[in-house]
Write a protein that holds these residues in place. Structure first.
Motif, PDB file in Angstrom:
ATOM      1  N   VAL A   1      -1.903   2.789  30.606  1.00  0.00           N
ATOM      2  CA  VAL A   1      -2.261   1.838  29.551  1.00  0.00           C
ATOM      3  C   VAL A   1      -3.649   2.163  28.997  1.00  0.00           C
ATOM      4  CG1 VAL A   1      -2.767  -0.579  29.032  1.00  0.00           C
ATOM      5  CG2 VAL A   1      -0.769   0.001  30.420  1.00  0.00           C
ATOM      6  N   SER A   2      -4.588   2.479  29.886  1.00  0.00           N
ATOM      7  CA  SER A   2      -5.944   2.852  29.448  1.00  0.00           C
ATOM      8  C   SER A   2      -5.924   4.156  28.658  1.00  0.00           C
ATOM      9  CB  SER A   2      -6.873   2.986  30.653  1.00  0.00           C
ATOM     10  OG  SER A   2      -7.020   1.751  31.319  1.00  0.00           O
ATOM     11  N   ALA A   3      -5.075   5.094  29.079  1.00  0.00           N
ATOM     12  CA  ALA A   3      -4.947   6.355  28.350  1.00  0.00           C
ATOM     13  C   ALA A   3      -4.419   6.109  26.940  1.00  0.00           C
ATOM     14  CB  ALA A   3      -4.024   7.308  29.101  1.00  0.00           C
ATOM     15  N   ALA A   4      -3.424   5.234  26.826  1.00  0.00           N
ATOM     16  CA  ALA A   4      -2.865   4.906  25.510  1.00  0.00           C
ATOM     17  C   ALA A   4      -3.920   4.263  24.623  1.00  0.00           C
ATOM     18  CB  ALA A   4      -1.664   3.972  25.681  1.00  0.00           C
ATOM     19  N   TYR A   5      -4.736   3.398  25.209  1.00  0.00           N
ATOM     20  CA  TYR A   5      -5.808   2.745  24.452  1.00  0.00           C
ATOM     21  C   TYR A   5      -6.799   3.787  23.927  1.00  0.00           C
ATOM     22  CZ  TYR A   5      -9.787  -0.339  23.487  1.00  0.00           C
ATOM     23  OH  TYR A   5     -10.834  -0.987  22.884  1.00  0.00           O
ATOM     24  N   ALA A   6      -7.165   4.750  24.773  1.00  0.00           N
ATOM     25  CA  ALA A   6      -8.122   5.776  24.356  1.00  0.00           C
ATOM     26  C   ALA A   6      -7.552   6.644  23.239  1.00  0.00           C
ATOM     27  CB  ALA A   6      -8.513   6.643  25.556  1.00  0.00           C
ATOM     28  N   ILE A   7      -6.267   6.982  23.318  1.00  0.00           N
ATOM     29  CA  ILE A   7      -5.643   7.784  22.263  1.00  0.00           C
ATOM     30  C   ILE A   7      -5.592   6.991  20.954  1.00  0.00           C
ATOM     31  CG2 ILE A   7      -3.460   8.807  21.509  1.00  0.00           C
ATOM     32  CD1 ILE A   7      -5.098  10.542  23.442  1.00  0.00           C
ATOM     33  N   ASP A   8      -5.350   5.703  21.038  1.00  0.00           N
ATOM     34  CA  ASP A   8      -5.385   4.864  19.835  1.00  0.00           C
ATOM     35  C   ASP A   8      -6.768   4.893  19.188  1.00  0.00           C
ATOM     36  OD1 ASP A   8      -2.744   4.143  20.097  1.00  0.00           O
ATOM     37  OD2 ASP A   8      -3.139   2.197  21.021  1.00  0.00           O
ATOM     38  N   GLN A   9      -7.816   4.904  20.024  1.00  0.00           N
ATOM     39  CA  GLN A   9      -9.177   4.971  19.493  1.00  0.00           C
ATOM     40  C   GLN A   9      -9.397   6.295  18.755  1.00  0.00           C
ATOM     41  OE1 GLN A   9     -11.637   2.233  20.832  1.00  0.00           O
ATOM     42  NE2 GLN A   9      -9.569   1.475  21.034  1.00  0.00           N
ATOM     43  N   ALA A  10      -8.940   7.388  19.379  1.00  0.00           N
ATOM     44  CA  ALA A  10      -9.106   8.697  18.747  1.00  0.00           C
ATOM     45  C   ALA A  10      -8.347   8.756  17.427  1.00  0.00           C
ATOM     46  CB  ALA A  10      -8.617   9.791  19.693  1.00  0.00           C
ATOM     47  N   GLN A  11      -7.168   8.176  17.398  1.00  0.00           N
ATOM     48  CA  GLN A  11      -6.363   8.182  16.185  1.00  0.00           C
ATOM     49  C   GLN A  11      -7.039   7.378  15.072  1.00  0.00           C
ATOM     50  OE1 GLN A  11      -1.983   8.689  16.091  1.00  0.00           O
ATOM     51  NE2 GLN A  11      -1.986   6.493  15.794  1.00  0.00           N
ATOM     52  N   ALA A  12      -7.683   6.277  15.428  1.00  0.00           N
ATOM     53  CA  ALA A  12      -8.396   5.472  14.431  1.00  0.00           C
ATOM     54  C   ALA A  12      -9.559   6.249  13.834  1.00  0.00           C
ATOM     55  CB  ALA A  12      -8.894   4.177  15.072  1.00  0.00           C
ATOM     56  N   VAL A  13     -10.246   7.029  14.663  1.00  0.00           N
ATOM     57  CA  VAL A  13     -11.352   7.848  14.165  1.00  0.00           C
ATOM     58  C   VAL A  13     -10.825   8.943  13.244  1.00  0.00           C
ATOM     59  CG1 VAL A  13     -13.231   9.414  14.824  1.00  0.00           C
ATOM     60  CG2 VAL A  13     -12.810   7.349  16.162  1.00  0.00           C
ATOM     61  N   LEU A  14      -9.698   9.551  13.619  1.00  0.00           N
ATOM     62  CA  LEU A  14      -9.085  10.560  12.748  1.00  0.00           C
ATOM     63  C   LEU A  14      -8.757   9.955  11.384  1.00  0.00           C
ATOM     64  CD1 LEU A  14      -7.798  13.299  12.131  1.00  0.00           C
ATOM     65  CD2 LEU A  14      -5.716  12.492  13.244  1.00  0.00           C
ATOM     66  N   SER A  15      -8.250   8.728  11.372  1.00  0.00           N
ATOM     67  CA  SER A  15      -7.922   8.077  10.106  1.00  0.00           C
ATOM     68  C   SER A  15      -9.170   7.837   9.261  1.00  0.00           C
ATOM     69  CB  SER A  15      -7.208   6.746  10.366  1.00  0.00           C
ATOM     70  OG  SER A  15      -5.950   6.960  10.971  1.00  0.00           O
ATOM     71  N   LEU A  16     -10.297   7.598   9.908  1.00  0.00           N
ATOM     72  CA  LEU A  16     -11.554   7.422   9.170  1.00  0.00           C
ATOM     73  C   LEU A  16     -11.950   8.684   8.414  1.00  0.00           C
ATOM     74  CD1 LEU A  16     -14.039   5.479  11.510  1.00  0.00           C
ATOM     75  CD2 LEU A  16     -13.247   4.764   9.244  1.00  0.00           C
ATOM     76  N   ILE A  17     -11.774   9.813   9.080  1.00  0.00           N
ATOM     77  CA  ILE A  17     -12.281  11.076   8.541  1.00  0.00           C
ATOM     78  C   ILE A  17     -11.198  11.883   7.828  1.00  0.00           C
ATOM     79  CG2 ILE A  17     -11.865  12.614  10.518  1.00  0.00           C
ATOM     80  CD1 ILE A  17     -14.779  13.494  10.269  1.00  0.00           C
ATOM     81  N   GLU A  18      -9.978  11.385   7.876  1.00  0.00           N
ATOM     82  CA  GLU A  18      -8.818  12.106   7.354  1.00  0.00           C
ATOM     83  C   GLU A  18      -8.991  12.625   5.930  1.00  0.00           C
ATOM     84  OE1 GLU A  18      -4.169  11.451   8.158  1.00  0.00           O
ATOM     85  OE2 GLU A  18      -5.144   9.787   7.118  1.00  0.00           O
ATOM     86  N   PRO A  19      -9.521  11.824   4.981  1.00  0.00           N
ATOM     87  CA  PRO A  19      -9.623  12.332   3.602  1.00  0.00           C
ATOM     88  C   PRO A  19     -10.506  13.571   3.465  1.00  0.00           C
ATOM     89  CG  PRO A  19      -9.872   9.941   3.656  1.00  0.00           C
ATOM     90  CD  PRO A  19      -9.936  10.413   5.075  1.00  0.00           C
ATOM     91  N   GLU A  20     -11.349  13.842   4.457  1.00  0.00           N
ATOM     92  CA  GLU A  20     -12.268  14.976   4.361  1.00  0.00           C
ATOM     93  C   GLU A  20     -11.729  16.234   5.042  1.00  0.00           C
ATOM     94  OE1 GLU A  20     -14.559  14.101   2.463  1.00  0.00           O
ATOM     95  OE2 GLU A  20     -14.548  11.932   2.723  1.00  0.00           O
ATOM     96  N   LEU A  21     -10.600  16.136   5.746  1.00  0.00           N
ATOM     97  CA  LEU A  21     -10.084  17.274   6.498  1.00  0.00           C
ATOM     98  C   LEU A  21      -8.977  17.992   5.732  1.00  0.00           C
ATOM     99  CD1 LEU A  21      -9.848  15.765  10.105  1.00  0.00           C
ATOM    100  CD2 LEU A  21     -11.667  17.166   9.134  1.00  0.00           C
ATOM    101  N   PRO A  22      -8.863  19.311   5.909  1.00  0.00           N
ATOM    102  CA  PRO A  22      -7.779  20.049   5.227  1.00  0.00           C
ATOM    103  C   PRO A  22      -6.419  19.642   5.756  1.00  0.00           C
ATOM    104  CG  PRO A  22      -8.946  21.461   6.811  1.00  0.00           C
ATOM    105  CD  PRO A  22      -9.738  20.194   6.700  1.00  0.00           C
ATOM    106  N   ARG A  23      -5.414  19.690   4.893  1.00  0.00           N
ATOM    107  CA  ARG A  23      -4.090  19.193   5.251  1.00  0.00           C
ATOM    108  C   ARG A  23      -3.462  19.949   6.415  1.00  0.00           C
ATOM    109  NH1 ARG A  23      -0.836  17.650  -0.342  1.00  0.00           N
ATOM    110  NH2 ARG A  23      -2.234  15.969  -1.001  1.00  0.00           N
TER     111      ARG A  23
END
Length: 296
Positions: free
Chosen positions: A37-59
């Motif tokens: 459960v803690s691992a899933a929570y941490a991956i969700d955090q990483a995914q949220a950060v990716l969504s923040l920076i997504e418009p700046e990254l190459p497809r």
């Protein structure tokens, strides 16, 4: 959860946070059993950060990251979903129901979900054998962590909040107007959680205002999560009981009505601003915050 620091360049700072969360997820699955459960929570955090920076990254980079995150989210959900269902079942039925049919259905679901509950599984046994499901998850996490080192983030602007924040906020408002079924409710809960994480990451830009907004979102998200878990349990019980379900289970308001009640009372106030107004407010906080940093 780590936050972006005043002295951090935006791109490298967000990459640091994402790396830390993926590393945390790896530790959860490799160092001690029962941390899925803690691992899933941490991956969700990483995914949220990716969504923040997504418009700046190459497809092409995004496709790889998203594919790995999809596999991780699916694999971790498979491990943890029976745990969540069991918790909801135990919450609703601490004692065996007096009705024999309902008691039998509860017992059957408890047995089924217990047999599928792998949240407490360890990566390796004392005999030295590896759990293949956890091994694959850790391998994907390690691959993702390697990819993060190559994020081209040096060009991410420092003079405004990450552009992905507006995307998430806009998506949350859209989904809030579309929810009314279990299938539509789950994506709404996910995006609200993602928005909450993103505000937490950017919290230092204006702690007083962003913390209050985050709490408002969290309260509404928690309420929707309870509605979702209650509906999932209700559906499972009705399937187990068959035609006799209507005689045993109490009537309750429709899912659409329950969701509408939470959205009206909790979610709409948290998403009351237009995306433009929300973004402009965050820009004002950001400019003052970054301005203070440049003066030091």
């Amino acid at each position: 959860m780590s936050t972006l620091r005043r002295q951090d360049p935006t791109g490298p700072g967000l990459k640091r946070i994402a790396c830390a969360q993926v590393e945390s997820a790896i530790r959860c699955l490799t160092r001690e059993a029962g941390q899925a459960v803690s691992a899933a929570y941490a991956i969700d955090q990483a995914q949220a950060v990716l969504s923040l920076i997504e418009p700046e990254l190459p497809r092409h980079a995004l496709r790889k990251e998203r594919a790995i995150l999809t596999r991780l989210t699916s694999g971790l959900a498979e491990m943890t979903e029976p745990t969540r269902l069991l918790e909801q079942l135990d919450k609703e039925y601490k004692k065996s129901p007096s009705d024999s049919d309902l008691a039998s259905a509860v017992k059957s679901l408890r047995k089924r979900w217990s047999s599928r509950d792998h949240a407490s599984a360890a990566m390796s046994s004392k005999a030295g054998s590896f759990n293949p499901a956890i091994y694959r998850l850790v391998a994907d996490m390690a691959e993702l962590r390697g990819h993060l080192d190559h994020w081209p983030v040096d060009g991410v602007p420092d003079d405004a909040p990450p552009r992905g924040l507006r995307r998430t906020y806009t998506k949350a408002r859209r989904l809030a107007h579309e929810s009314g079924t279990v299938d539509s409710l789950s994506p709404l809960v996910r995006v609200l959680n993602e928005l909450t994480v993103q505000l937490s990451v950017l919290n230092k830009a204006c702690p007083t205002m962003l913390k209050a907004h985050r709490k408002l979102l969290s309260r509404g998200t928690d309420a929707l999560t309870e509605v979702l878990k209650d509906e999932q349990l209700n559906v499972a019980l009705r399937a187990e009981l068959g035609k006799g379900a209507s005689k045993v289970l109490p009537d309750q308001a429709s899912l659409a009505d329950r969701v509408a009640s939470v959205i009206t009372g909790e979610i709409e106030p948290a998403l009351a601003e237009s995306p433009a107004a929300f973004t402009n407010r965050l820009k004002a906080y950001w400019s003052a915050w970054r301005g203070e940093a440049s003066e030091r």
